[in-house]
Design an enzyme around this catalytic site. Sequence first.
Site, PDB file in Angstrom:
ATOM      1  N   LYS A 134     -29.837  -2.894 111.767  1.00 53.28           N
ATOM      2  CA  LYS A 134     -29.240  -2.694 110.346  1.00 53.28           C
ATOM      3  C   LYS A 134     -29.396  -1.017 110.650  1.00 53.28           C
ATOM      4  CE  LYS A 134     -28.468  -3.985 106.032  1.00 53.28           C
ATOM      5  NZ  LYS A 134     -28.136  -5.209 105.673  1.00 53.28           N
ATOM      6  N   ASP A 173     -23.362  -2.537 103.347  1.00 52.00           N
ATOM      7  CA  ASP A 173     -24.564  -2.933 102.559  1.00 52.00           C
ATOM      8  C   ASP A 173     -24.470  -2.063 101.333  1.00 52.00           C
ATOM      9  OD1 ASP A 173     -27.199  -4.504 102.877  1.00 52.00           O
ATOM     10  OD2 ASP A 173     -27.707  -2.857 102.246  1.00 52.00           O
TER      11      ASP A 173
HETATM   12  P1  NDP Z   1     -23.620  -2.642  96.183  1.00 53.07           P
HETATM   13  O1  NDP Z   1     -23.715  -1.081  96.551  1.00 53.07           O
HETATM   14  O2  NDP Z   1     -22.256  -3.294  96.162  1.00 53.07           O
HETATM   15  O3  NDP Z   1     -24.167  -2.887  94.919  1.00 53.07           O
HETATM   16  C1  NDP Z   1     -25.658  -2.821  94.751  1.00 53.07           C
HETATM   17  C2  NDP Z   1     -25.887  -3.202  93.261  1.00 53.07           C
HETATM   18  O4  NDP Z   1     -27.388  -3.143  93.172  1.00 53.07           O
HETATM   19  C3  NDP Z   1     -25.357  -2.138  92.126  1.00 53.07           C
HETATM   20  O5  NDP Z   1     -25.166  -2.694  90.876  1.00 53.07           O
HETATM   21  C4  NDP Z   1     -26.641  -1.268  92.007  1.00 53.07           C
HETATM   22  O6  NDP Z   1     -26.566  -0.392  90.796  1.00 53.07           O
HETATM   23  C5  NDP Z   1     -27.762  -2.006  92.203  1.00 53.07           C
HETATM   24  N1  NDP Z   1     -28.864  -1.410  92.712  1.00 53.07           N
HETATM   25  C6  NDP Z   1     -29.090  -0.871  94.040  1.00 53.07           C
HETATM   26  N2  NDP Z   1     -30.129  -0.304  94.295  1.00 53.07           N
HETATM   27  C7  NDP Z   1     -30.771  -0.512  92.948  1.00 53.07           C
HETATM   28  C8  NDP Z   1     -32.097  -0.051  92.360  1.00 53.07           C
HETATM   29  N3  NDP Z   1     -32.813   0.714  93.377  1.00 53.07           N
HETATM   30  N4  NDP Z   1     -32.321  -0.470  91.343  1.00 53.07           N
HETATM   31  C9  NDP Z   1     -31.690  -1.356  90.511  1.00 53.07           C
HETATM   32  N5  NDP Z   1     -30.428  -1.524  90.933  1.00 53.07           N
HETATM   33  C10 NDP Z   1     -30.104  -1.197  92.032  1.00 53.07           C
HETATM   34  O7  NDP Z   1     -24.352  -3.403  97.277  1.00 53.07           O
HETATM   35  P2  NDP Z   1     -24.027  -5.054  97.862  1.00 53.07           P
HETATM   36  O8  NDP Z   1     -23.756  -5.576  96.336  1.00 53.07           O
HETATM   37  O9  NDP Z   1     -23.420  -4.974  98.913  1.00 53.07           O
HETATM   38  O10 NDP Z   1     -25.713  -5.220  98.168  1.00 53.07           O
HETATM   39  C11 NDP Z   1     -26.698  -5.908  96.930  1.00 53.07           C
HETATM   40  C12 NDP Z   1     -27.832  -6.615  97.799  1.00 53.07           C
HETATM   41  O11 NDP Z   1     -27.264  -7.579  98.496  1.00 53.07           O
HETATM   42  C13 NDP Z   1     -28.686  -5.500  98.849  1.00 53.07           C
HETATM   43  O12 NDP Z   1     -30.027  -6.262  98.802  1.00 53.07           O
HETATM   44  C14 NDP Z   1     -27.915  -6.016 100.186  1.00 53.07           C
HETATM   45  O13 NDP Z   1     -28.969  -5.708 101.253  1.00 53.07           O
HETATM   46  C15 NDP Z   1     -27.734  -7.426 100.143  1.00 53.07           C
HETATM   47  N6  NDP Z   1     -26.829  -8.248 101.011  1.00 53.07           N
HETATM   48  C16 NDP Z   1     -25.388  -7.657 101.010  1.00 53.07           C
HETATM   49  C17 NDP Z   1     -24.443  -8.075 101.883  1.00 53.07           C
HETATM   50  C18 NDP Z   1     -23.007  -7.473 101.630  1.00 53.07           C
HETATM   51  O14 NDP Z   1     -22.321  -8.469 102.376  1.00 53.07           O
HETATM   52  N7  NDP Z   1     -22.547  -6.631 101.114  1.00 53.07           N
HETATM   53  C19 NDP Z   1     -24.962  -9.046 102.694  1.00 53.07           C
HETATM   54  C20 NDP Z   1     -26.450  -9.644 102.316  1.00 53.07           C
HETATM   55  C21 NDP Z   1     -27.379  -9.176 101.787  1.00 53.07           C
HETATM   56  P3  NDP Z   1     -26.220   1.208  90.746  1.00 53.07           P
HETATM   57  O15 NDP Z   1     -24.918   1.036  91.072  1.00 53.07           O
HETATM   58  O16 NDP Z   1     -26.987   1.556  89.426  1.00 53.07           O
HETATM   59  O17 NDP Z   1     -27.021   1.733  91.923  1.00 53.07           O
END
Ligand code: NDP
Length: 448
Positions: free
Chosen positions: A129, A169
């Site tokens: 990662k 991510d």
């Molecule tokens: P994105 O950046 O597309 O979206 C993240 C979302 O989570 C946004 O809505 C963001 O809101 C919110 N968020 C992030 N940090 C915080 C925080 N500290 N508090 C509250 N809300 C938060 O990321 P992904 O959708 O790709 O990833 C989301 C999760 O899924 C992560 O844990 C990632 O590790 C996991 N994941 C992702 C994969 C992928 O293929 N993308 C694969 C496997 C797991 P805001 O815009 O306000 O920050």
Amino acid sequence: MPDLDAKLTDIYTEVLKRNPGETEFHQAVGEVLESLGPVVAKHPQYADAEVMRRLSEPERQIIFRVSWVDDAGRVQVNRGFRVEFNSALGPFKGGLRFHPSVYLGIVKFLGFEQIFKNSLTGMPIGGGKGGSDFDPKGRSDGEVMRFCQAFMTELYRHLGEYTDVPAGDIGVGGREIGYLFGQYKRITNRYEAGVLTGKGLTWGGSQVRTEATGYGVVFFADEVLKARGESFDGKRVVVSGSGNVAVYATEKVHELGGTVVACSDSGGYVVDEKGIDVELVKDLKEIRRARISEYPGLRGGARFVSDGSVWDVPCDVALPCATQNELDARGAKVLVENGATVVAEGANMPCTPEAVRLLTDAGVTFAPGKAANAGGVATSALEMQQNASRDSWTFEHTEARLAEIMRGVHDRCLETADEYGTPGNYAAGANIAGFIRVADAMLAMGVV
Ligand code: NDP
């Protein structure tokens, strides 16, 4: 302190001592070690070869300076990371996260989880990662491009289709992967498609990769519901986040007959009893890069809540899809009081250990992220397969492969949980099944 078998306590203590202040990493290691008691009892060869001790130390950790120039002509300095955790099963594989909260402890927790997740898919991929404390929010496209170019100018020397293959991510989507790939190609003078996944569909990307993590979580949750004799049909669902995983989880829930009534971002959450309008969220988040607070202004009947927790919204199924430790003991209690029956993690480690305990004690089925969100990396592995054979598959074929992989991961978790005396415990099943495949490969390869 997790509840550990005596043989594993020393390893955990050593992890605490060797990685001071890295609380998320401690949490992730503790959670896996907690499940491995029955494994070390049944298979002493793993402890004899110090497999758990070796697994909790990354093979390589790279930390580097990323200097770039913003639109105002000022020099900015960020920190870049790549933790190459374990390559027993294949090249290091795992995403890059760009978020101001990123530090070594976050990258290590994610890299550690990734080893077991990738193993569970049954595919030939190791775990790693990376990321940076760079915050893309409010940055222009030009700034994001210059940052990505500076980041890749250091990282490229550590990557390769047989060495280390990053993906997206939090904060890293199609735009960032494009800039990163462009710079890799420029520096190496090689069109090495298999060095990054999540690429655009016209230049080496795979159908369904964008949707894969969100769809995969829902395929997994659907299997969990089936095992309980239920289905998504008519279910009220709450999803946290409104990014890549959340959006496509919402889309698939709706396709399967459920209704997602709430989603969120770090500024608050929206409730829409008619069902979240996925196209509107995609437009807000992916195109306009706006906040979820703007949703009610564009859709009648919805409301935005800036204080409180999205878990206060009553539901049958909860899908935390935002970030680590976002669902705590309080959130878990409210979910239980409101009658939720399934919690499936779309994000990595979104439930705190206390929340997991409360949910499972109350009879809520808990599906851990390393199993439930494995669809993203599994489809990345399918992208690598297509790149290696210079082929590209249809959406339907790729989605069918994803669904089959998620069924396989689900069944592997349940069968392993049964075999090791914890029937129905998906977390234990995922940790044990993920561990055994990597551990056997490490044993076969000797002490390296
Ligand atoms: P994105 O950046 O597309 O979206 C993240 C979302 O989570 C946004 O809505 C963001 O809101 C919110 N968020 C992030 N940090 C915080 C925080 N500290 N508090 C509250 N809300 C938060 O990321 P992904 O959708 O790709 O990833 C989301 C999760 O899924 C992560 O844990 C990632 O590790 C996991 N994941 C992702 C994969 C992928 O293929 N993308 C694969 C496997 C797991 P805001 O815009 O306000 O920050």
